[in-house]
Design an enzyme around this catalytic site. Structure first.
Site, PDB file in Angstrom:
ATOM      1  N   GLU A 128     -14.012   6.047   4.388  1.00 15.28           N
ATOM      2  CA  GLU A 128     -14.158   4.507   4.138  1.00 15.28           C
ATOM      3  C   GLU A 128     -13.230   4.291   2.804  1.00 15.28           C
ATOM      4  O   GLU A 128     -12.110   3.915   3.459  1.00 15.28           O
ATOM      5  CB  GLU A 128     -15.207   3.999   3.296  1.00 15.28           C
ATOM      6  CG  GLU A 128     -16.308   4.064   3.831  1.00 15.28           C
ATOM      7  CD  GLU A 128     -17.531   3.891   3.066  1.00 15.28           C
ATOM      8  OE1 GLU A 128     -18.702   2.812   3.727  1.00 15.28           O
ATOM      9  OE2 GLU A 128     -17.803   3.841   2.079  1.00 15.28           O
ATOM     10  N   LYS A 166      10.726   2.158  -6.078  1.00 14.39           N
ATOM     11  CA  LYS A 166      10.483   2.990  -5.688  1.00 14.39           C
ATOM     12  C   LYS A 166       8.788   3.366  -6.366  1.00 14.39           C
ATOM     13  O   LYS A 166       8.046   4.630  -5.880  1.00 14.39           O
ATOM     14  CB  LYS A 166      11.100   4.105  -7.563  1.00 14.39           C
ATOM     15  CG  LYS A 166      12.668   4.301  -6.995  1.00 14.39           C
ATOM     16  CD  LYS A 166      13.156   4.970  -8.223  1.00 14.39           C
ATOM     17  CE  LYS A 166      14.514   4.438  -8.282  1.00 14.39           C
ATOM     18  NZ  LYS A 166      14.830   2.727  -7.955  1.00 14.39           N
ATOM     19  N   THR A 208     -15.405   1.719  25.367  1.00 10.52           N
ATOM     20  CA  THR A 208     -14.201   0.568  25.266  1.00 10.52           C
ATOM     21  C   THR A 208     -14.580  -0.289  24.842  1.00 10.52           C
ATOM     22  O   THR A 208     -15.875  -1.105  25.317  1.00 10.52           O
ATOM     23  CB  THR A 208     -13.434   0.289  26.485  1.00 10.52           C
ATOM     24  OG1 THR A 208     -13.925  -1.027  27.657  1.00 10.52           O
ATOM     25  CG2 THR A 208     -12.460   1.250  28.026  1.00 10.52           C
ATOM     26  N   HIS A 209     -13.886  -1.581  24.238  1.00 10.27           N
ATOM     27  CA  HIS A 209     -14.682  -2.690  23.686  1.00 10.27           C
ATOM     28  C   HIS A 209     -16.105  -1.994  22.764  1.00 10.27           C
ATOM     29  O   HIS A 209     -16.599  -2.716  22.420  1.00 10.27           O
ATOM     30  CB  HIS A 209     -15.427  -3.592  24.642  1.00 10.27           C
ATOM     31  CG  HIS A 209     -14.174  -4.605  25.401  1.00 10.27           C
ATOM     32  ND1 HIS A 209     -13.548  -5.260  25.266  1.00 10.27           N
ATOM     33  CD2 HIS A 209     -13.739  -3.487  26.550  1.00 10.27           C
ATOM     34  CE1 HIS A 209     -12.360  -5.385  25.933  1.00 10.27           C
ATOM     35  NE2 HIS A 209     -12.571  -4.553  27.565  1.00 10.27           N
ATOM     36  N   ASN A 253     -23.160   8.505   2.370  1.00 11.66           N
ATOM     37  CA  ASN A 253     -22.265   7.804   2.167  1.00 11.66           C
ATOM     38  C   ASN A 253     -20.487   8.563   2.481  1.00 11.66           C
ATOM     39  O   ASN A 253     -20.780   8.999   1.922  1.00 11.66           O
ATOM     40  CB  ASN A 253     -21.692   7.236   1.428  1.00 11.66           C
ATOM     41  CG  ASN A 253     -23.326   5.990   1.026  1.00 11.66           C
ATOM     42  OD1 ASN A 253     -24.543   5.481   2.080  1.00 11.66           O
ATOM     43  ND2 ASN A 253     -23.634   5.262  -0.238  1.00 11.66           N
ATOM     44  N   SER A 261      12.131   2.356 -16.393  1.00  7.69           N
ATOM     45  CA  SER A 261      11.961   2.869 -14.744  1.00  7.69           C
ATOM     46  C   SER A 261      11.511   4.754 -15.257  1.00  7.69           C
ATOM     47  O   SER A 261      11.047   4.912 -14.383  1.00  7.69           O
ATOM     48  CB  SER A 261      12.950   2.990 -13.646  1.00  7.69           C
ATOM     49  OG  SER A 261      14.500   2.999 -14.019  1.00  7.69           O
ATOM     50  N   TYR A 277      24.137  -3.473  -5.196  1.00 11.41           N
ATOM     51  CA  TYR A 277      23.563  -3.587  -5.402  1.00 11.41           C
ATOM     52  C   TYR A 277      22.302  -4.619  -6.524  1.00 11.41           C
ATOM     53  O   TYR A 277      23.920  -5.199  -6.638  1.00 11.41           O
ATOM     54  CB  TYR A 277      23.834  -1.864  -6.756  1.00 11.41           C
ATOM     55  CG  TYR A 277      22.422  -1.859  -7.416  1.00 11.41           C
ATOM     56  CD1 TYR A 277      21.032  -1.183  -6.895  1.00 11.41           C
ATOM     57  CD2 TYR A 277      22.511  -2.685  -8.874  1.00 11.41           C
ATOM     58  CE1 TYR A 277      19.786  -0.520  -7.503  1.00 11.41           C
ATOM     59  CE2 TYR A 277      20.984  -1.907  -9.544  1.00 11.41           C
ATOM     60  CZ  TYR A 277      20.103  -0.960  -8.843  1.00 11.41           C
ATOM     61  OH  TYR A 277      19.202  -0.513  -9.719  1.00 11.41           O
ATOM     62  N   SER A 307     -26.193   7.956  -2.605  1.00 13.63           N
ATOM     63  CA  SER A 307     -26.492   6.254  -3.588  1.00 13.63           C
ATOM     64  C   SER A 307     -26.913   6.347  -5.270  1.00 13.63           C
ATOM     65  O   SER A 307     -27.571   7.233  -4.525  1.00 13.63           O
ATOM     66  CB  SER A 307     -27.038   5.160  -2.884  1.00 13.63           C
ATOM     67  OG  SER A 307     -28.237   4.080  -3.826  1.00 13.63           O
ATOM     68  N   LYS A 354     -29.465   8.134   0.712  1.00 10.99           N
ATOM     69  CA  LYS A 354     -28.178   7.888   1.949  1.00 10.99           C
ATOM     70  C   LYS A 354     -27.481   8.755   0.880  1.00 10.99           C
ATOM     71  O   LYS A 354     -27.277   9.774   0.623  1.00 10.99           O
ATOM     72  CB  LYS A 354     -27.939   7.049   0.417  1.00 10.99           C
ATOM     73  CG  LYS A 354     -28.497   5.525   0.578  1.00 10.99           C
ATOM     74  CD  LYS A 354     -28.352   4.715   1.821  1.00 10.99           C
ATOM     75  CE  LYS A 354     -26.089   4.342   2.030  1.00 10.99           C
ATOM     76  NZ  LYS A 354     -26.392   3.012   2.309  1.00 10.99           N
TER      77      LYS A 354
HETATM   78  N1  ARG Z   1      16.740   2.808 -12.090  1.00  9.13           N
HETATM   79  C1  ARG Z   1      18.190   1.845 -11.645  1.00  9.13           C
HETATM   80  C2  ARG Z   1      17.398   1.556 -10.170  1.00  9.13           C
HETATM   81  O1  ARG Z   1      16.270   2.262  -9.546  1.00  9.13           O
HETATM   82  C3  ARG Z   1      18.936   2.800 -11.104  1.00  9.13           C
HETATM   83  C4  ARG Z   1      20.383   2.267 -10.965  1.00  9.13           C
HETATM   84  C5  ARG Z   1      20.688   1.158 -11.763  1.00  9.13           C
HETATM   85  N2  ARG Z   1      21.477   0.938 -11.286  1.00  9.13           N
HETATM   86  C6  ARG Z   1      22.918   0.045 -12.397  1.00  9.13           C
HETATM   87  N3  ARG Z   1      23.788  -1.103 -11.690  1.00  9.13           N
HETATM   88  N4  ARG Z   1      21.570  -1.166 -13.111  1.00  9.13           N
HETATM   89  O2  ARG Z   1      17.443   1.719  -9.567  1.00  9.13           O
END
Ligand code: ARG
Length: 458
Positions: A290, A325, A155-156, A285, A22, A317, A277, A283
């Site tokens: 958007e 994340k 409204t509407h 835009n 990660s 966990y 455009s 145009k």
């Molecule tokens: N990279 C892991 C996470 O974001 C950290 C925690 C990892 N813990 C474990 N027991 N593998 O969750």
């Protein structure tokens, strides 16, 4: 040394190792991770695991890691790492030698990552609150620049009653006020310390968690170690709040997209936030708006996605939680981009007061004022409503506005009508006749604006 080398004889499959890693995204937690580690080092001194000297060495090395990360963009890629925690530990050991290995005593990556994420999000909530403040300021500035600009309220999406443009803008100010309120509430639930929960059962050392919390600026400590490492409510509710905020931005975007069409022409967006455009030379835009409208969907998706990720997880966990994340980071980035661009849109928009006023003058937006006129003369509202409906019909047949219907015609409908009715039909009178708090009378709107400004200054 690998984080878990001892029990293993085989190597991880290379593709799995990449899949498992990660660090490409959780490097954003580096500052928070190091901040948490400062407190961890100090806590370990208090329970006698680290000598003050060792802690000093560790803290200086952590500072050095922080400095390198800030100054050298390639530093984080200098070492292949599973995640931010293993990167910092490896760098720490490289700088301090074996003493660096002591820092993880009584700590698991499970309570570490939960702590990092809370520290990080706390700061991001504060950044978001600033950006909301900027946008609120832009709304107030725009409202103040055209205090007597009248527009049709809808409204509407059908013309309904005249309102002040400032009143319309302040509606969005209120929405953002609630967003601020929500984020502040969430902030204090984010701001609880999980460190000291260990992997799940609690840390093996008599760490004074309250003291650690204090050092890190947390308002309290999580009360249960299992919950401390597996709770992601705080991420989910932040993204939920972000989703609601995106709803508000998206609705404003949608309004402004409509208002900037040739059909409406109430406003014109500045070139700074528009595109042309490649084919049609004429145009202009509203891509900025958007995209804001479109990006709302992303944040909703992250919210639903994370709920689904967490819903079936057995305590405590599980690695699934690593998926929190990117959802969080992307929600934060999306929100920040949208708030900033919307603030720029508001700061540069041109308001076409004549078009707004003209639109508010056509389409019987004062019909309710006529009914209220009859009520003030003593008629029951429901009866007045019915009567005015018939008068509108009559005016439509003649192809004229209510203010153009002759008094003689009015008096055919009711003898309660007199010359005064024409005064009641004026746009300005209609507005003035919304005197209760929260209404669009110029006086109430002036007060609301003053309140809004006071809030921003406070
Ligand atoms: N990279 C892991 C996470 O974001 C950290 C925690 C990892 N813990 C474990 N027991 N593998 O969750």
């Amino acid at each position: 040394m690998k984080l878990w080398g001892g029990r293993f004889t085989g190597e991880a499959d290379a593709e799995f190792a990449r899949f498992n890693a990660s660090f490409s995204f959780d490097r954003r937690l580096l500052e928070a991770d190091i901040e948490g580690s400062f407190a961890q080092a100090e806590a370990l001194v208090e329970v006698g695991i680290l000598s003050p000297d060792e802690a000093h060495k560790i803290i200086e090395a952590l500072k050095e890691i922080l400095r390198r990360a800030r100054e050298d963009a390639t530093y984080l890629d200098s070492r292949e790492s599973e995640d931010v925690h293993s990167f910092v530990e490896a760098e720490l050991v490289a700088l301090t030698g074996d003493v660096g290995y002591k820092l993880h005593t009584g700590r698991s990556r499970n309570d570490q990552v939960a702590t990092d994420l809370r520290l990080f999000l706390r700061g991001e909530i504060d950044n978001t609150l600033h950006l909301i403040g900027d946008m609120q300021r832009a709304l107030v500035v725009l409202a103040e620049a055209s205090p007597d600009c009248i527009m049709p309220g809808y409204t509407h999406l059908q013309r309904a009653q005249p309102i002040l443009f400032a009143h319309y803008l302040l509606a969005y100010f209120e929405m953002l006020k609630r967003d601020v309120w929500r984020l502040k509430e969430i902030r204090s639930r984010v701001n609880q310390l999980p460190l000291g929960s260990g992997a799940l059962a609690g840390t093996g050392f008599a760490i004074d968690r309250e003291a650690v919390a204090k050092r890190l600026g947390f308002e309290g400590v999580t009360e249960n170690s299992l919950d401390g490492v597996s709770d992601r409510d705080f991420v989910i509710e932040f993204i939920g709040a972000a989703a609601i905020l995106m709803v508000h931005l998206s609705r404003l975007a949608e309004d402004f997209i409509i208002y900037s069409t040739s059909e409406f022409s109430f406003i014109e967006l500045s070139d700074a936030v528009s595109t042309g455009s490649s084919l049609m030379p004429q145009k202009k835009n509203p891509d900025s708006l958007e995209l804001i409208r479109g990006k709302a969907g992303r944040v909703f998706g992250h919210h639903a996605g994370l709920l689904a990720t967490v819903k079936g997880l057995p305590l405590a966990y599980n690695k699934d939680m690593q998926e929190d994340k990117e959802a969080l980071f992307d929600s934060i980035d999306t929100l920040r981009g949208c708030l900033r661009v919307m603030t720029t849109v508001l700061g540069n928009v041109r308001v076409n007061r004549e078009r707004m006023r003209a639109a508010a003058s056509v389409g019987f937006l004062n019909a309710t004022d006529l009914a209220d006129f009859l009520v003030r003369k003593g008629l029951e509202f429901r009866v007045a409503h019915e009567l005015v409906g018939r008068i509108v019909s009559h005016a439509m047949e003649k192809g004229i506005a209510l203010e153009e219907v002759p008094l003689a015609d009015y008096q055919q409908f009711s003898l309660l009508f007199s010359d005064e009715l024409y005064e009641a039909l004026k746009l300005e009178t209609s507005l003035a006749n919304k005197p209760a708090r929260g209404g669009t009378s110029p006086e109430r709107v002036r007060e609301a604006l003053a309140k809004a400004k006071a809030l921003l200054e406070g």
